[in-house]
Design an enzyme around this catalytic site. Structure first.
Site, PDB file in Angstrom:
ATOM      1  N   GLY A  31       0.807  -1.214   0.000  1.00 34.39           N
ATOM      2  CA  GLY A  31       0.000   0.000   0.000  1.00 34.39           C
ATOM      3  C   GLY A  31       0.838   1.260   0.000  1.00 34.39           C
ATOM      4  O   GLY A  31       2.024   1.225  -0.354  1.00 34.39           O
ATOM      5  N   LEU A  33       0.420   3.570  -2.131  1.00 35.79           N
ATOM      6  CA  LEU A  33       0.786   3.354  -3.535  1.00 35.79           C
ATOM      7  C   LEU A  33       1.271   4.641  -4.208  1.00 35.79           C
ATOM      8  O   LEU A  33       0.731   5.714  -3.978  1.00 35.79           O
ATOM      9  CB  LEU A  33      -0.421   2.783  -4.293  1.00 35.79           C
ATOM     10  CG  LEU A  33      -0.948   1.457  -3.740  1.00 35.79           C
ATOM     11  CD1 LEU A  33      -2.159   0.984  -4.543  1.00 35.79           C
ATOM     12  CD2 LEU A  33       0.136   0.375  -3.727  1.00 35.79           C
ATOM     13  N   GLY A  36       5.486   4.041  -8.810  1.00 38.01           N
ATOM     14  CA  GLY A  36       6.226   2.788  -8.998  1.00 38.01           C
ATOM     15  C   GLY A  36       5.269   1.605  -8.956  1.00 38.01           C
ATOM     16  O   GLY A  36       5.294   0.722  -9.829  1.00 38.01           O
ATOM     17  N   HIS A  37       4.400   1.592  -7.947  1.00 38.45           N
ATOM     18  CA  HIS A  37       3.384   0.531  -7.872  1.00 38.45           C
ATOM     19  C   HIS A  37       2.470   0.584  -9.098  1.00 38.45           C
ATOM     20  O   HIS A  37       2.109  -0.434  -9.669  1.00 38.45           O
ATOM     21  CB  HIS A  37       2.518   0.713  -6.623  1.00 38.45           C
ATOM     22  CG  HIS A  37       3.265   0.663  -5.326  1.00 38.45           C
ATOM     23  ND1 HIS A  37       3.425   1.762  -4.517  1.00 38.45           N
ATOM     24  CD2 HIS A  37       3.883  -0.363  -4.681  1.00 38.45           C
ATOM     25  CE1 HIS A  37       4.099   1.421  -3.428  1.00 38.45           C
ATOM     26  NE2 HIS A  37       4.405   0.143  -3.502  1.00 38.45           N
ATOM     27  N   GLN A  61       7.850  -9.081   8.017  1.00 43.60           N
ATOM     28  CA  GLN A  61       9.072  -8.610   7.368  1.00 43.60           C
ATOM     29  C   GLN A  61       9.632  -7.345   7.994  1.00 43.60           C
ATOM     30  O   GLN A  61      10.622  -6.796   7.507  1.00 43.60           O
ATOM     31  CB  GLN A  61       8.845  -8.424   5.868  1.00 43.60           C
ATOM     32  CG  GLN A  61       7.967  -7.253   5.483  1.00 43.60           C
ATOM     33  CD  GLN A  61       7.662  -7.272   3.990  1.00 43.60           C
ATOM     34  OE1 GLN A  61       6.945  -8.133   3.503  1.00 43.60           O
ATOM     35  NE2 GLN A  61       8.232  -6.324   3.253  1.00 43.60           N
TER      36      GLN A  61
HETATM   37  P1  AMP Z   1       6.167  -2.311  -1.444  1.00 43.65           P
HETATM   38  O1  AMP Z   1       4.780  -1.768  -1.348  1.00 43.65           O
HETATM   39  O2  AMP Z   1       7.241  -1.360  -1.056  1.00 43.65           O
HETATM   40  O3  AMP Z   1       6.297  -3.671  -0.807  1.00 43.65           O
HETATM   41  O4  AMP Z   1       6.412  -2.559  -2.988  1.00 43.65           O
HETATM   42  C1  AMP Z   1       5.536  -3.350  -3.745  1.00 43.65           C
HETATM   43  C2  AMP Z   1       6.159  -3.602  -5.082  1.00 43.65           C
HETATM   44  O5  AMP Z   1       6.370  -2.365  -5.749  1.00 43.65           O
HETATM   45  C3  AMP Z   1       7.510  -4.303  -5.001  1.00 43.65           C
HETATM   46  O6  AMP Z   1       7.600  -5.274  -6.029  1.00 43.65           O
HETATM   47  C4  AMP Z   1       8.469  -3.172  -5.220  1.00 43.65           C
HETATM   48  O7  AMP Z   1       9.700  -3.571  -5.780  1.00 43.65           O
HETATM   49  C5  AMP Z   1       7.700  -2.305  -6.197  1.00 43.65           C
HETATM   50  N1  AMP Z   1       8.208  -0.935  -6.182  1.00 43.65           N
HETATM   51  C6  AMP Z   1       8.386  -0.148  -5.094  1.00 43.65           C
HETATM   52  N2  AMP Z   1       8.951   1.019  -5.461  1.00 43.65           N
HETATM   53  C7  AMP Z   1       9.123   0.952  -6.801  1.00 43.65           C
HETATM   54  C8  AMP Z   1       9.669   1.843  -7.778  1.00 43.65           C
HETATM   55  N3  AMP Z   1      10.150   3.029  -7.444  1.00 43.65           N
HETATM   56  N4  AMP Z   1       9.696   1.436  -9.065  1.00 43.65           N
HETATM   57  C9  AMP Z   1       9.216   0.217  -9.418  1.00 43.65           C
HETATM   58  N5  AMP Z   1       8.699  -0.659  -8.552  1.00 43.65           N
HETATM   59  C10 AMP Z   1       8.649  -0.303  -7.267  1.00 43.65           C
END
Ligand code: AMP
Length: 308
Positions: A31, A33, A36-37, A61
């Site tokens: 979340g 979001l 990138g997400h 984690q």
């Molecule tokens: P998180 O919510 O931080 O667990 O991220 C969820 C997914 O989004 C994971 O696969 C991350 O690698 C991806 N993610 C987070 N930040 C970025 C970003 N800046 N660019 C691309 N993917 C991202």
């Protein structure tokens, strides 16, 4: 868009989609979001028939109770982002839904040896076991699918690929490029916790990667020297406390000694900036940056489904 809170409902929706011959794309997130997400969702939307996003701040984690408490939670807004990106299903389980024994930790956990040990794994003991456990569970709930992960968390992507391979899970793991701010800072849900000065200082992580790439482009073939070039860049910024900056083998994540094939090398950096731990990474050569070759989506997954 269906917003579902239970394992049973999520599984039923995705099973039904597959029974109708549809390819499922899964985007696991915690979340808060951002773009990138969103880029993962847009990619899944383009390559799959049904897009499922999970939003779950996974307590397994987090080592630090404070970090999980301060982790940003913006569910209402997140649901708008999912809808706008074309998600069909959003899975928003409670902690008890994912871990019925909580607050006692689950007795079955998953650990991906080797790949989990160094770098983020060394600095955050238990972190990747938590990641591998929740991702394994999400994969089992979602069933045969394509799962989209960001290269932003490069070691996590390696761990997830290892998990899917070692347990023969019927999931095709797809790595997606890193979304960045205009000044190079990789997007992260944690960036909102940076003060103005810290936010400005944080760009030194991507500058360090650029310094590493420049060293490689200039012919440097000692992994240690490339690491030194990156560390020297970070050292110019007093607000940033370096954890590691290294050149590693992109497959094993072991520190590169002599760089024979720059295409097989990844540059990793991690640092504490004010209250926030930030990570970033890049290919060692600009020319082969983040975009991975993607095999034919539909055929691959349909084959997996027949097996699964
Ligand atoms: P998180 O919510 O931080 O667990 O991220 C969820 C997914 O989004 C994971 O696969 C991350 O690698 C991806 N993610 C987070 N930040 C970025 C970003 N800046 N660019 C691309 N993917 C991202």
């Amino acid at each position: 868009m269906d917003v579902v809170e239970t394992v049973a409902r999520c599984r039923a929706l995705l099973d039904r989609a597959r029974a109708a011959g549809r390819v499922v794309g899964l985007v696991p997130t915690m979340g808060a979001l951002h773009d990138g997400h969103r880029s993962l969702m847009v990619r899944a939307r383009a390559e799959c028939d049904v897009v499922a996003v999970s939003i779950f701040v996974n307590p397994l984690q987090f080592g630090d109770a404070e970090d999980i408490e301060r982790y940003p939670r913006t569910l209402e807004r997140d649901l708008l982002v999912c809808a706008e990106a074309g998600a069909d299903v959003v899975f928003v389980p409670t902690v008890r839904e994912m871990y019925p024994s909580w607050p006692a930790a689950p007795s079955t956990t998953v650990s991906v040896g080797g790949l989990s040990d160094a770098w983020e794994g060394a600095s955050r003991p238990g972190h990747f076991d938590g990641v591998a456990t929740v991702v394994a569970k999400l994969f089992v709930i979602a069933g045969p699918c394509r799962a989209y992960f960001g290269l932003k968390d490069f070691q996590q992507l390696a761990v997830v690929r290892g998990l899917a391979r070692d347990l023969a899970l019927p999931v095709e793991v797809v790595g997606c490029p890193i979304a960045r701010e205009a000044d190079g800072l990789a997007l992260s849900s944690r960036n909102v916790r940076l003060s103005g000065d810290e936010r400005a200082a944080a760009t030194v992580l991507s500058s360090a990667l650029a310094a590493g790439r420049a060293a490689v482009a200039g012919g440097e073939r000692s992994g240690a020297a490339v690491g030194r070039a990156m560390r020297a860049a970070v050292a110019t910024e007093p607000l940033v406390r370096l954890d590691y900056a290294v050149a590693v083998d992109a497959a094993t994540l072991q520190e590169s000694d002599a760089i024979d094939d720059p295409q097989a090398v990844r540059l990793l950096v991690a640092a504490q900036v004010g209250p926030v731990r930030l990570i970033d990474n890049s290919a060692a050569l600009e020319a082969v940056d983040d975009v991975p070759a993607v095999p034919d989506a539909t055929d691959q997954v349909r084959r997996l489904e027949r097996i699964g």
